[in-house]
Design an enzyme around this catalytic site. Structure first.
Site, PDB file in Angstrom:
ATOM      1  N   LEU A 142       0.851  -1.199   0.000  1.00  0.00           N
ATOM      2  CA  LEU A 142       0.000   0.000   0.000  1.00  0.00           C
ATOM      3  C   LEU A 142       0.876   1.235   0.000  1.00  0.00           C
ATOM      4  O   LEU A 142       1.671   1.423   0.919  1.00  0.00           O
ATOM      5  CB  LEU A 142      -0.755   0.056   1.333  1.00  0.00           C
ATOM      6  CG  LEU A 142      -2.090  -0.627   1.494  1.00  0.00           C
ATOM      7  CD1 LEU A 142      -2.495  -0.525   2.954  1.00  0.00           C
ATOM      8  CD2 LEU A 142      -3.140   0.017   0.605  1.00  0.00           C
ATOM      9  N   HIS A 143       0.766   2.073  -1.021  1.00  0.00           N
ATOM     10  CA  HIS A 143       1.527   3.323  -0.945  1.00  0.00           C
ATOM     11  C   HIS A 143       0.907   4.485  -1.699  1.00  0.00           C
ATOM     12  O   HIS A 143       1.367   5.617  -1.582  1.00  0.00           O
ATOM     13  CB  HIS A 143       2.955   3.109  -1.450  1.00  0.00           C
ATOM     14  CG  HIS A 143       3.048   3.120  -2.940  1.00  0.00           C
ATOM     15  ND1 HIS A 143       2.805   2.016  -3.695  1.00  0.00           N
ATOM     16  CD2 HIS A 143       3.331   4.121  -3.819  1.00  0.00           C
ATOM     17  CE1 HIS A 143       2.941   2.311  -4.980  1.00  0.00           C
ATOM     18  NE2 HIS A 143       3.250   3.580  -5.081  1.00  0.00           N
TER      19      HIS A 143
END
Ligand code: UD1
Length: 364
Positions: free
Chosen positions: A206-207
């Site tokens: 997740l980024h």
């Protein structure tokens, strides 16, 4: 031929590894690292593992708001391009480093070659979408990974200098997969994260700012990951780590099945991804790596640039709704690994994109 290559962020190191080798076999290359990703886990490890030549120059520009980061890079890269007068400036993907390199070169009338041209999410709120649209429109050579990318450029009136070369990330998976299995102790890595090495697990990353900078979306995703019924290995991007460290209400959504580790090296990532039951991600690259490795993917975004993976039934795009994420992940686990009929469809070329990129540079 003198090629000035500009990289700055993790996915670009991976893409450049294959291309640098092919360029240097016959030409002179100058490698510039903008410094956008700078620490060991986000930068050094990729140079070491993939044998990428040492950058000739590191601009050391990282952090700050987008305008400031891009502006500082633009100024510094202009000086380098004026000094070096390359035949080509080669940029990759959709980061601020890409935009700065392409703009600086185009304004100096130096030809720009864009690897991974023609991708669109049609979401102009993503910084990456703005970066790639502008980059494509100032590029001389548009090196597309898929047929779809070629058609998307055509819709914007870009038809000259467009080549479908295939995806360099496929080159990279093919040449590193066996080595990853050989050198990485996958069981120790999982055990170190608190996951029983013999058990089934999922992998998540997740980024994207659309998830990390929106507490309600991030909260939903974390709640979903906690409810998969499988341990989740979550190598945490520094952006996401900062958000979690600053927000207790989000940390409280992290169930015990979520096992956070530092960002993984490329070989470690390939090793754990290949054996995951399902991959959940908002990364562009990992959606494809899942496909190359025969693992089903659940994309934690509202749209994807890699529609080929969706059309082939390998990837479900579910956004940030906890219910939808859990159901999609369960479906993926129940269906099992991708069959060879899917992975052989070959929408990303044949793993020789780097050679085709060099051939296109030579003939343009
Ligand atoms: C960037 C790219 C994105 C790419 C992603 C891959 C843009 C607009 N986005 O997003 O296209 O998919 O990289 O990771 O260029 N940080 C560290 N250590 C590092 C690197 C970054 O602590 O080595 C911190 C930065 O200080 C920043 C945050 O992580 O606060 C995010 O980094 P940033 O370079 O802004 O963009 P990414 O989110 O990584």
């Amino acid at each position: 031929m003198k090629v000035l290559t500009i990289v700055g962020a993790r996915p670009q190191f991976i893409k450049a590894a294959a291309v640098c080798r092919a360029v240097r076999a016959r030409h002179t290359e100058l490698l510039v690292h903008t410094g956008q990703h700078h620490d060991h886990d986000m930068s050094r490890v990729f140079f070491d593992q993939l044998g990428i030549p040492e950058p000739d120059l590191n601009l050391g520009i990282a952090g700050g708001p987008h305008g400031q980061m891009t502006g500082r890079m633009l100024e510094a890269l202009e000086t380098v391009i004026v000094r070096e007068r390359p035949d080509w400036v080669l940029v990759y993907g959709d980061t601020n480093s890409t935009l700065a390199g392409a703009l600086a070169a185009a304004k100096l009338h130096v030809a720009v070659a864009h690897v991974e041209a023609g991708l669109r999410s049609f979401n102009r709120r993503m910084p990456e979408e703005l970066n790639r649209v502008v980059t494509d429109h100032v590029s001389t050579l548009l090196l597309c990974p898929t047929r779809n990318a070629v058609s998307l450029l055509e819709r914007e009136g870009i038809t000259r200098g467009v080549h479908n070369v295939g995806d360099v990330m496929f080159d990279s998976v093919l040449s590193n997969r066996a080595r990853a299995a050989e050198v990485v102790d996958r069981r120790a890595l999982l055990a170190g994260a608190g996951i029983d090495p013999g058990s089934q697990y999922s992998l998540a990353t997740l980024h994207r700012p659309e998830n990390t900078d929106d507490a309600s979306r991030l909260g939903e995703v974390l709640a979903a990951l906690s409810r998969l019924g499988l341990p989740v290995l979550l190598p945490l991007h520094p952006r996401t780590r900062k958000v979690l460290e600053a927000t207790e209400s989000l940390r409280s959504r992290l169930g015990p099945s979520i096992r956070i580790v530092a960002p993984l090296g490329y070989l470690e990532l390939l090793a754990v991804a290949g054996d995951a039951r399902v991959i959940l991600t908002d990364s562009g690259g990992l959606q494809k790596e899942a496909f190359f490795l025969g693992v089903r993917c659940v994309t934690l975004r509202d749209e994807t640039e890699w529609i080929e993976t969706v059309e082939l039934g390998a990837n479900e795009v579910v956004g940030a709704n906890a219910e939808r994420i859990v159901l999609a992940a369960q479906r993926a686990v129940a269906l099992g690994p991708l069959g060879p009929e899917v992975t052989r469809a070959g929408p990303f070329g044949d793993g020789r994109a780097a050679e085709r990129i060099v051939a296109a540079l030579e003939s343009s």
